[in-house]
Write an enzyme that holds these catalytic residues in place. Structure first.
Site, PDB file in Angstrom:
ATOM      1  N   VAL A  58     -21.903  45.304 -48.288  1.00  0.00           N
ATOM      2  CA  VAL A  58     -21.855  45.023 -49.728  1.00  0.00           C
ATOM      3  C   VAL A  58     -21.482  46.278 -50.523  1.00  0.00           C
ATOM      4  CG1 VAL A  58     -23.281  44.427 -51.738  1.00  0.00           C
ATOM      5  CG2 VAL A  58     -23.382  43.045 -49.687  1.00  0.00           C
ATOM      6  N   ASP A  99     -24.934  56.988 -49.059  1.00  0.00           N
ATOM      7  CA  ASP A  99     -25.641  56.382 -47.930  1.00  0.00           C
ATOM      8  C   ASP A  99     -26.474  57.449 -47.249  1.00  0.00           C
ATOM      9  OD1 ASP A  99     -25.078  53.462 -46.413  1.00  0.00           O
ATOM     10  OD2 ASP A  99     -26.122  54.969 -45.196  1.00  0.00           O
ATOM     11  N   LYS A 152     -22.198  57.838 -41.120  1.00  0.00           N
ATOM     12  CA  LYS A 152     -21.351  56.906 -41.876  1.00  0.00           C
ATOM     13  C   LYS A 152     -20.557  57.649 -42.941  1.00  0.00           C
ATOM     14  CE  LYS A 152     -22.778  52.507 -42.450  1.00  0.00           C
ATOM     15  NZ  LYS A 152     -23.454  51.326 -42.951  1.00  0.00           N
ATOM     16  N   GLU A 172     -25.051  39.566 -55.309  1.00  0.00           N
ATOM     17  CA  GLU A 172     -23.687  39.560 -54.773  1.00  0.00           C
ATOM     18  C   GLU A 172     -23.454  38.299 -53.957  1.00  0.00           C
ATOM     19  OE1 GLU A 172     -20.974  41.465 -55.354  1.00  0.00           O
ATOM     20  OE2 GLU A 172     -20.206  39.805 -54.183  1.00  0.00           O
ATOM     21  N   ARG A 179     -18.363  36.791 -49.332  1.00  0.00           N
ATOM     22  CA  ARG A 179     -18.427  36.296 -47.946  1.00  0.00           C
ATOM     23  C   ARG A 179     -17.834  37.378 -47.059  1.00  0.00           C
ATOM     24  NH1 ARG A 179     -14.165  31.841 -48.425  1.00  0.00           N
ATOM     25  NH2 ARG A 179     -13.409  33.441 -49.829  1.00  0.00           N
ATOM     26  N   GLU A 180     -18.539  37.781 -46.011  1.00  0.00           N
ATOM     27  CA  GLU A 180     -17.923  38.721 -45.068  1.00  0.00           C
ATOM     28  C   GLU A 180     -16.672  38.060 -44.501  1.00  0.00           C
ATOM     29  OE1 GLU A 180     -20.589  40.416 -42.146  1.00  0.00           O
ATOM     30  OE2 GLU A 180     -22.061  40.815 -43.700  1.00  0.00           O
ATOM     31  N   LYS A 205     -29.396  33.553 -56.450  1.00  0.00           N
ATOM     32  CA  LYS A 205     -28.884  33.999 -55.146  1.00  0.00           C
ATOM     33  C   LYS A 205     -29.555  33.263 -53.994  1.00  0.00           C
ATOM     34  CE  LYS A 205     -26.902  36.256 -51.913  1.00  0.00           C
ATOM     35  NZ  LYS A 205     -25.507  36.072 -51.560  1.00  0.00           N
ATOM     36  N   LEU A 219     -18.630  21.936 -44.870  1.00  0.00           N
ATOM     37  CA  LEU A 219     -18.917  20.702 -44.125  1.00  0.00           C
ATOM     38  C   LEU A 219     -18.226  20.763 -42.765  1.00  0.00           C
ATOM     39  CD1 LEU A 219     -18.725  17.804 -46.779  1.00  0.00           C
ATOM     40  CD2 LEU A 219     -20.761  18.855 -45.777  1.00  0.00           C
ATOM     41  N   CYS A 251     -27.175  37.023 -43.437  1.00  0.00           N
ATOM     42  CA  CYS A 251     -27.690  36.491 -44.718  1.00  0.00           C
ATOM     43  C   CYS A 251     -28.403  35.140 -44.611  1.00  0.00           C
ATOM     44  CB  CYS A 251     -26.549  36.397 -45.731  1.00  0.00           C
ATOM     45  SG  CYS A 251     -26.006  38.026 -46.288  1.00  0.00           S
TER      46      CYS A 251
HETATM   47  N1  LIG Z   1     -23.445  41.240 -45.933  1.00  0.00           N
HETATM   48  C1  LIG Z   1     -23.231  40.248 -46.775  1.00  0.00           C
HETATM   49  O1  LIG Z   1     -22.378  39.398 -46.581  1.00  0.00           O
HETATM   50  C2  LIG Z   1     -24.056  40.157 -48.040  1.00  0.00           C
HETATM   51  C3  LIG Z   1     -23.610  39.333 -49.083  1.00  0.00           C
HETATM   52  C4  LIG Z   1     -24.353  39.260 -50.253  1.00  0.00           C
HETATM   53  C5  LIG Z   1     -25.541  39.977 -50.359  1.00  0.00           C
HETATM   54  N2  LIG Z   1     -25.961  40.757 -49.325  1.00  0.00           N
HETATM   55  C6  LIG Z   1     -27.192  41.532 -49.481  1.00  0.00           C
HETATM   56  O2  LIG Z   1     -26.848  42.881 -49.785  1.00  0.00           O
HETATM   57  C7  LIG Z   1     -27.803  43.776 -49.225  1.00  0.00           C
HETATM   58  C8  LIG Z   1     -27.115  44.772 -48.319  1.00  0.00           C
HETATM   59  O3  LIG Z   1     -26.528  44.069 -47.245  1.00  0.00           O
HETATM   60  P1  LIG Z   1     -25.422  44.720 -46.306  1.00  0.00           P
HETATM   61  O4  LIG Z   1     -24.926  43.625 -45.415  1.00  0.00           O
HETATM   62  O5  LIG Z   1     -24.449  45.476 -47.116  1.00  0.00           O
HETATM   63  O6  LIG Z   1     -26.332  45.746 -45.468  1.00  0.00           O
HETATM   64  P2  LIG Z   1     -25.848  46.955 -44.549  1.00  0.00           P
HETATM   65  O7  LIG Z   1     -26.915  47.182 -43.576  1.00  0.00           O
HETATM   66  O8  LIG Z   1     -24.445  46.703 -44.080  1.00  0.00           O
HETATM   67  O9  LIG Z   1     -25.768  48.189 -45.555  1.00  0.00           O
HETATM   68  C9  LIG Z   1     -26.861  48.802 -46.153  1.00  0.00           C
HETATM   69  C10 LIG Z   1     -26.647  50.305 -46.168  1.00  0.00           C
HETATM   70  O10 LIG Z   1     -27.716  50.919 -46.913  1.00  0.00           O
HETATM   71  C11 LIG Z   1     -27.983  52.174 -46.312  1.00  0.00           C
HETATM   72  N3  LIG Z   1     -29.302  52.633 -46.749  1.00  0.00           N
HETATM   73  C12 LIG Z   1     -30.519  52.201 -46.386  1.00  0.00           C
HETATM   74  N4  LIG Z   1     -31.470  52.895 -47.047  1.00  0.00           N
HETATM   75  C13 LIG Z   1     -30.842  53.780 -47.850  1.00  0.00           C
HETATM   76  C14 LIG Z   1     -31.280  54.767 -48.759  1.00  0.00           C
HETATM   77  N5  LIG Z   1     -32.577  54.975 -48.982  1.00  0.00           N
HETATM   78  N6  LIG Z   1     -30.343  55.503 -49.390  1.00  0.00           N
HETATM   79  C15 LIG Z   1     -29.045  55.326 -49.172  1.00  0.00           C
HETATM   80  N7  LIG Z   1     -28.559  54.379 -48.328  1.00  0.00           N
HETATM   81  C16 LIG Z   1     -29.456  53.628 -47.669  1.00  0.00           C
HETATM   82  C17 LIG Z   1     -27.843  51.893 -44.822  1.00  0.00           C
HETATM   83  O11 LIG Z   1     -27.606  53.103 -44.100  1.00  0.00           O
HETATM   84  C18 LIG Z   1     -26.632  50.959 -44.794  1.00  0.00           C
HETATM   85  O12 LIG Z   1     -25.420  51.663 -44.627  1.00  0.00           O
HETATM   86  C19 LIG Z   1     -28.834  42.893 -48.524  1.00  0.00           C
HETATM   87  O13 LIG Z   1     -29.876  42.630 -49.417  1.00  0.00           O
HETATM   88  C20 LIG Z   1     -28.064  41.624 -48.255  1.00  0.00           C
HETATM   89  O14 LIG Z   1     -28.900  40.491 -48.141  1.00  0.00           O
HETATM   90  C21 LIG Z   1     -25.238  40.881 -48.174  1.00  0.00           C
END
Ligand SMILES: NC(=O)c1ccc[n+]([C@@H]2O[C@H](COP(=O)([O-])OP(=O)(O)OC[C@H]3O[C@@H](n4cnc5c(N)ncnc54)[C@H](O)[C@@H]3O)[C@@H](O)[C@H]2O)c1
Length: 429
Positions: free
Chosen positions: A11, A30, A35, A151, A154-155, A204, A250, A260
């Site tokens: 995200v 991050d 990374k 957010e 969609r991945e 959400k 569907l 998610c």
């Molecule tokens: N992946 C999706 O498709 C999607 C879609 C919508 C919402 N979300 C939501 O968004 C959020 C993030 O999901 P994601 O898939 O991007 O996760 P992710 O694990 O890919 O990314 C999260 C990042 O945060 C970093 N992080 C953790 N703690 C930290 C800190 N204290 N300081 C700095 N960086 C830190 C991690 O190293 C990681 O790189 C979740 O709540 C998820 O449910 C995800």
């Protein structure tokens, strides 16, 4: 505007990059130094169509940069987005420790007014907790606003979704941050819904749970189709032509997964429980999803009889097409369950093989999708990658010891597959 995104994952990285693409100045933070080093040396930690090009362009143009330093990001921005993980705990509720930690880190670094925006998916009322935490830990005692901005990307289609959102949801406690939030999103020309924080947070979880429900609904229909000789794709098309229903989501399959839907569903069930409501409907959605995987595995076992020492080819490891994400992937679960039955696996995925290697032991990873079938007793399709539709079926039929194909994503036409000499088993057809 000057923006900081804390958490540079699926995200955070896509959001930050797309904000830079429309002209904002973005710092992506991050706490994973590997990374950030990778990003600073021109690499991309995830596969997402179109993302690498945009990251390269915007870093070169000086609108996008990466750091491990949260303080620097907070100091140099007007608006700070939180995009850290919200993983599930063992009881299905949400682990909010990442959010709480970032709230404290932001608070410690704040020396002037900031808008702190939560983009992570969080339980209703988390915004209040974030505000309380910032107030408590901000030594400079400066003013701030907390905003909920969930957010919906969609991945696999994340750049497209970010650049052309269906809607932007902005949850606020006062009107003060609204003009700036609208300014950030103005270039995306999407409808903006301004609401209270709790409603934004609920939008959400309610949306993801509804989408999961839609998938489980068609999967339940697929069981009826199999029992009656009907075709679930025809049923879905007929249903989907009704505007009130819509065709998307569907598609009968071996079930949903990913980082998610499963966790958001259990979180929503838990949130409901905490306010005294038994969300039995969503528990049933989970049950149908689990059952769908069991049913698919049973189909394989019923056909193959004994799996011990049989060679099975599996196409697809990512939780869906166009991504390298294998978190909670049904394809990985299927592989692990086949291995538990004693099967020996040859697998392929266009993008997810590196990430899958950490999860699948004693497995042969095959680079060419057409070579997966070589010497196998059966082939299984577990992810709906478009390119799997171009599988050389003639070659696969000859390469298999017996031409058996289990299609967990309904990519092929059953009649054509039979005409080609396959024993072909798909879902709900
Ligand atoms: N992946 C999706 O498709 C999607 C879609 C919508 C919402 N979300 C939501 O968004 C959020 C993030 O999901 P994601 O898939 O991007 O996760 P992710 O694990 O890919 O990314 C999260 C990042 O945060 C970093 N992080 C953790 N703690 C930290 C800190 N204290 N300081 C700095 N960086 C830190 C991690 O190293 C990681 O790189 C979740 O709540 C998820 O449910 C995800």
């Amino acid at each position: 505007m000057k923006l900081t995104i804390i958490g540079t994952g699926y995200v955070g990285l896509v959001t930050g990059t797309c904000f830079a693409e429309v002209g904002h100045h973005v710092i992506c933070v991050d706490n994973d130094p590997a990374k950030i080093t990778l990003l600073n040396s021109g690499g991309i930690p995830i596969y997402e169509p179109g993302l690498d090009e945009l990251v390269r362009k915007n870093t070169a143009d000086g609108r996008l940069r990466f750091t491990t330093n949260t303080g620097e990001g907070v100091e140099q921005s007007d608006v700070v987005f939180i995009a850290v993980p919200t993983p599930p705990l063992a009881d299905g509720s949400v682990d909010l420790s990442f959010i709480e930690k970032v709230a404290r880190e932001i608070a410690a670094a704040m020396t002037s007014y900031k808008i702190v925006v939560d983009k992570s998916t969080v339980p209703v009322q988390t915004g209040d907790k974030v505000a309380e935490t910032i107030k408590r830990y901000c030594k400079a005692k400066v003013e701030f606003d907390v905003v909920s901005n969930p957010e919906f990307l969609r991945e696999g289609f994340a750049v497209e979704d970010l650049m052309h959102p269906d809607r932007v949801v902005i949850g606020v406690r006062s009107q003060r941050p609204v003009p700036r939030m609208k300014e950030i999103y103005a270039p995306f020309k999407a409808p903006v819904i301004v609401t209270d924080i709790s409603s934004a947070e609920l939008i959400k979880h309610a949306s993801n749970s509804f989408l999961a429900l839609k998938i489980s609904y068609i999967n339940a229909i697929s069981v009826l189709c199999e029992a009656t000789g009907a075709n679930v794709q025809e049923v879905a098309s007929g249903m989907g032509m009704d505007d009130r229903i819509g065709r998307r989501f569907l598609n009968a399959s071996l079930g949903f997964g990913g980082s998610c839907f499963p966790k958001d569903l259990s979180a929503f069930i838990k949130i409901a429980e905490q306010v005294g409501y038994d969300f039995g409907l969503l528990k049933e959605v989970q049950r149908i999803n689990n059952e769908q995987m069991n049913r698919f595995l049973k189909k394989i076992l019923d056909t193959m009889w004994v799996l011990k020492d049989k060679k099975i080819g599996v196409l697809g490891l990512a939780f869906k097409q166009n991504t390298d994400d294998v978190r909670m992937s049904p394809a990985i679960e299927l592989c692990q369950r086949l291995q538990k039955e004693g099967a020996v696996l040859r697998v392929h995925d266009p993008k997810a093989m590196d990430k899958a290697k950490a999860l699948l032991k004693d497995t042969t990873f095959v680079d060419d999708l057409n070579e997966v079938a070589d010497g196998c007793d059966a082939l299984v399709i577990a992810t709906e990658w478009e390119e799997f539709k171009k599988l050389d079926l003639e070659r696969a039929r000859k390469a298999l010891t017996h031409p058996i194909l289990f299609d967990g994503r309904n990519l092929f036409d059953p009649k054509q597959m039979e005409a080609l000499g396959f024993i072909y088993k798909s879902i709900g057809r």
